[in-house]
Design an enzyme around this catalytic site. Structure first.
Site, mmCIF file in Angstrom:
data_model
loop_
_atom_site.group_PDB
_atom_site.id
_atom_site.type_symbol
_atom_site.label_atom_id
_atom_site.label_comp_id
_atom_site.label_asym_id
_atom_site.label_seq_id
_atom_site.Cartn_x
_atom_site.Cartn_y
_atom_site.Cartn_z
ATOM 1 N N ARG A 166 0.824 -1.226 0.000
ATOM 2 C CA ARG A 166 0.000 0.000 0.000
ATOM 3 C C ARG A 166 0.853 1.269 0.000
ATOM 4 O O ARG A 166 0.485 2.284 0.600
ATOM 5 C CB ARG A 166 -0.974 0.015 1.196
ATOM 6 C CG ARG A 166 -1.935 -1.140 1.239
ATOM 7 C CD ARG A 166 -2.877 -1.210 0.050
ATOM 8 N NE ARG A 166 -3.633 -2.434 0.050
ATOM 9 C CZ ARG A 166 -3.347 -3.502 -0.719
ATOM 10 N NH1 ARG A 166 -2.353 -3.467 -1.585
ATOM 11 N NH2 ARG A 166 -4.084 -4.587 -0.660
ATOM 12 N N SER A 210 -11.155 0.193 3.921
ATOM 13 C CA SER A 210 -10.423 -0.101 5.162
ATOM 14 C C SER A 210 -9.786 1.171 5.711
ATOM 15 O O SER A 210 -9.079 1.871 4.995
ATOM 16 C CB SER A 210 -9.315 -1.113 4.882
ATOM 17 O OG SER A 210 -9.887 -2.317 4.440
ATOM 18 N N GLU A 227 -4.646 3.621 6.606
ATOM 19 C CA GLU A 227 -4.486 3.574 5.155
ATOM 20 C C GLU A 227 -5.125 4.836 4.553
ATOM 21 O O GLU A 227 -4.629 5.422 3.606
ATOM 22 C CB GLU A 227 -5.214 2.315 4.653
ATOM 23 C CG GLU A 227 -4.896 1.935 3.251
ATOM 24 C CD GLU A 227 -5.419 0.524 2.948
ATOM 25 O OE1 GLU A 227 -5.147 -0.413 3.717
ATOM 26 O OE2 GLU A 227 -6.134 0.389 1.932
HETATM 27 C C1 LIG Z 1 -15.949 0.345 -0.480
HETATM 28 C C2 LIG Z 1 -14.454 0.509 -0.631
HETATM 29 C C3 LIG Z 1 -13.659 -0.606 -0.764
HETATM 30 C C4 LIG Z 1 -12.278 -0.474 -0.929
HETATM 31 N N1 LIG Z 1 -11.519 -1.607 -1.067
HETATM 32 C C5 LIG Z 1 -10.190 -1.506 -1.273
HETATM 33 C C6 LIG Z 1 -9.386 -2.673 -1.448
HETATM 34 O O1 LIG Z 1 -9.859 -3.806 -1.465
HETATM 35 N N2 LIG Z 1 -8.047 -2.506 -1.639
HETATM 36 C C7 LIG Z 1 -7.466 -1.257 -1.666
HETATM 37 O O2 LIG Z 1 -6.253 -1.183 -1.860
HETATM 38 N N3 LIG Z 1 -8.209 -0.131 -1.481
HETATM 39 C C8 LIG Z 1 -9.545 -0.224 -1.281
HETATM 40 N N4 LIG Z 1 -10.304 0.908 -1.093
HETATM 41 C C9 LIG Z 1 -9.635 2.239 -0.998
HETATM 42 C C10 LIG Z 1 -9.550 3.003 -2.329
HETATM 43 O O3 LIG Z 1 -10.589 2.631 -3.213
HETATM 44 C C11 LIG Z 1 -8.202 2.783 -3.013
HETATM 45 O O4 LIG Z 1 -7.135 3.255 -2.214
HETATM 46 C C12 LIG Z 1 -8.173 3.512 -4.364
HETATM 47 O O5 LIG Z 1 -7.094 3.037 -5.098
HETATM 48 C C13 LIG Z 1 -8.102 5.036 -4.243
HETATM 49 O O6 LIG Z 1 -8.371 5.575 -5.538
HETATM 50 P P1 LIG Z 1 -9.037 7.010 -5.704
HETATM 51 O O7 LIG Z 1 -9.065 7.330 -7.132
HETATM 52 O O8 LIG Z 1 -10.333 7.068 -4.993
HETATM 53 O O9 LIG Z 1 -7.953 7.905 -4.974
HETATM 54 P P2 LIG Z 1 -8.203 9.098 -3.961
HETATM 55 O O10 LIG Z 1 -8.846 8.583 -2.722
HETATM 56 O O11 LIG Z 1 -8.869 10.233 -4.635
HETATM 57 O O12 LIG Z 1 -6.689 9.504 -3.644
HETATM 58 C C14 LIG Z 1 -5.858 8.604 -2.968
HETATM 59 C C15 LIG Z 1 -4.413 9.084 -3.130
HETATM 60 O O13 LIG Z 1 -4.054 9.028 -4.504
HETATM 61 C C16 LIG Z 1 -3.633 10.305 -4.977
HETATM 62 N N5 LIG Z 1 -4.056 10.408 -6.380
HETATM 63 C C17 LIG Z 1 -5.249 10.074 -6.929
HETATM 64 N N6 LIG Z 1 -5.211 10.224 -8.274
HETATM 65 C C18 LIG Z 1 -3.973 10.683 -8.557
HETATM 66 C C19 LIG Z 1 -3.308 11.046 -9.768
HETATM 67 N N7 LIG Z 1 -3.899 10.956 -10.978
HETATM 68 N N8 LIG Z 1 -2.025 11.480 -9.696
HETATM 69 C C20 LIG Z 1 -1.377 11.558 -8.511
HETATM 70 N N9 LIG Z 1 -1.954 11.226 -7.344
HETATM 71 C C21 LIG Z 1 -3.232 10.794 -7.364
HETATM 72 C C22 LIG Z 1 -4.287 11.307 -4.059
HETATM 73 O O14 LIG Z 1 -3.554 12.513 -4.015
HETATM 74 C C23 LIG Z 1 -4.207 10.533 -2.738
HETATM 75 O O15 LIG Z 1 -2.908 10.631 -2.194
HETATM 76 C C24 LIG Z 1 -11.692 0.808 -0.937
HETATM 77 C C25 LIG Z 1 -12.504 1.941 -0.804
HETATM 78 C C26 LIG Z 1 -13.872 1.801 -0.659
HETATM 79 C C27 LIG Z 1 -14.730 3.023 -0.533
#
Ligand SMILES: Cc1cc2nc3c(=O)[nH]c(=O)nc-3n(C[C@H](O)[C@H](O)[C@H](O)COP(=O)(O)OP(=O)(O)OC[C@H]3O[C@@H](n4cnc5c(N)ncnc54)[C@H](O)[C@@H]3O)c2cc1C
Length: 322
Positions: A173, A229, A304
């Site tokens: 992660r 999480s 996380e």
């Molecule tokens: C119901 C649910 C289930 C989930 N299950 C999992 C799971 O099984 N495994 C897991 O690993 N995660 C899980 N997550 C957490 C989350 O979905 C992941 O961490 C996901 O990859 C975050 O993506 P995001 O686009 O929403 O990023 P954001 O939450 O918008 O951002 C997260 C980070 O990424 C950075 N970021 C986003 N896009 C960019 C970009 N284009 N360039 C540079 N930086 C960027 C942001 O600045 C921040 O630091 C879950 C979340 C939910 C709500």
């Protein structure tokens, strides 16, 4: 002319002012951003970067906000979210080149339809590819870093660069893109990535995806806004006391509530918004859980989930909890 008027006058994509961040995250929490900009081309991103540098305005890059807690007061600066044009992908043999804004469930489904295996572990993760790469997200002890060949990014200083998998420094992660410093030259916006997969049986890949989705449907809360999480499943803590959900549950905290935020009855590593939860409620609840777990087993759980402060600086929520 003030800053907002100057921003209105340059071609940076779709701009909205005083945009509620609660509409851009899965927790449905957060005050307004001064401006939310959704660029549709690299040129627009470069123009925006030049603007914020010139004006000295904080810039926060987000994906789908499924791993971020936004502050109640919102963000005094610009929030950048890749626009619709950053959601494409194309196949070449067992490789897929995808843009940073693509919705992971859509990408994963299309990879299966192409008869390619290797991304099943990301089934049901609701973020963007940029967010998944930044967090090195995945499930079932797998992470997207294993699939990555390279990542295309632009620094806040405007330098375009392709990072090899090694340079991305993936570990559990974690990626290089999370802790890339405070200077513009050290902070990167992920534009896209090249993934390598393995040819396989389309039906079997799809069945495995559906199995994972069903397992998640049963295990995770769906009907209340959440951020997945909250606490990290760190191997050292896992070996000592098990996964964070079990630790929180065994500490007797399922259902513990602060304001509108509650430790989910369904899965104790989730905090759900029962309606009207504030960032303060969530940070207080995280603080309470961490103290109670520490009192019982002598371990501080790390988060996380990231917390963004009012200048858009991100830290693990455990570093901001109350
Ligand atoms: C119901 C649910 C289930 C989930 N299950 C999992 C799971 O099984 N495994 C897991 O690993 N995660 C899980 N997550 C957490 C989350 O979905 C992941 O961490 C996901 O990859 C975050 O993506 P995001 O686009 O929403 O990023 P954001 O939450 O918008 O951002 C997260 C980070 O990424 C950075 N970021 C986003 N896009 C960019 C970009 N284009 N360039 C540079 N930086 C960027 C942001 O600045 C921040 O630091 C879950 C979340 C939910 C709500």
């Amino acid at each position: 002319m003030n800053t907002a008027e100057r921003l209105k006058n340059i071609d940076v994509g779709h701009v909205s002012f005083s945009e509620p961040l609660s509409s851009h995250c899965s927790w449905r929490i957060g005050g307004p951003a001064d401006a939310l900009v959704q660029p549709d081309s690299e040129e627009q991103i470069l123009r925006l970067l030049e603007f914020v540098r010139g004006e000295g305005i904080p810039l926060l890059v987000i994906g789908r906000g499924t791993n971020i807690l936004f502050p109640d007061g919102g963000i005094r600066g610009v929030v950048l979210k890749l626009g619709r044009r950053f959601s494409g992908f194309s196949f070449s043999g067992a490789r897929v080149r995808a843009k940073g804004g693509v919705w992971v469930p859509r990408l994963v489904r299309n990879i299966a339809d192409a008869g390619l295996s290797g991304m099943e572990h990301a089934s049901g993760i609701p973020g963007s590819l940029g967010g998944l790469v930044t967090m090195n997200g995945g499930s079932l002890r797998r992470s997207v870093g294993e699939n990555i060949l390279s990542v295309d990014a632009v620094s806040h200083a405007g330098e375009m660069r392709t990072f090899s998998r090694e340079e991305c420094d993936f570990s559990y992660r974690h990626s290089f893109f999370q802790c890339s410093g405070t200077r513009d030259e050290e902070r990167w916006i992920i534009l896209g990535a090249l993934l390598e997969l393995t040819p396989g049986d389309r039906g079997a890949i799809r069945r495995e995806q559906l199995r994972i989705l069903e397992e998640r449907r049963v295990k995770f809360p769906h009907h209340q806004p959440n951020c997945g999480s909250v606490f990290s499943n760190v191997p050292a803590v896992y070996d000592l006391a098990g996964p964070p959900g079990r630790i929180v549950e065994e500490t007797g905290l399922k259902g513990k509530q602060v304001g509108g935020a509650q430790v989910s009855f369904c899965h104790a590593n989730f905090i759900v918004n029962m309606g009207g939860a504030t960032a303060r409620d969530v940070l207080s609840l995280i603080g309470e859980v961490r103290r109670r777990v520490y009192d019982r087993i002598g371990v501080w759980l790390d988060c996380e989930v990231r917390y963004a402060d009012e200048r858009g600086v991100l830290v693990p929520a455990s570093e901001a909890c109350l």
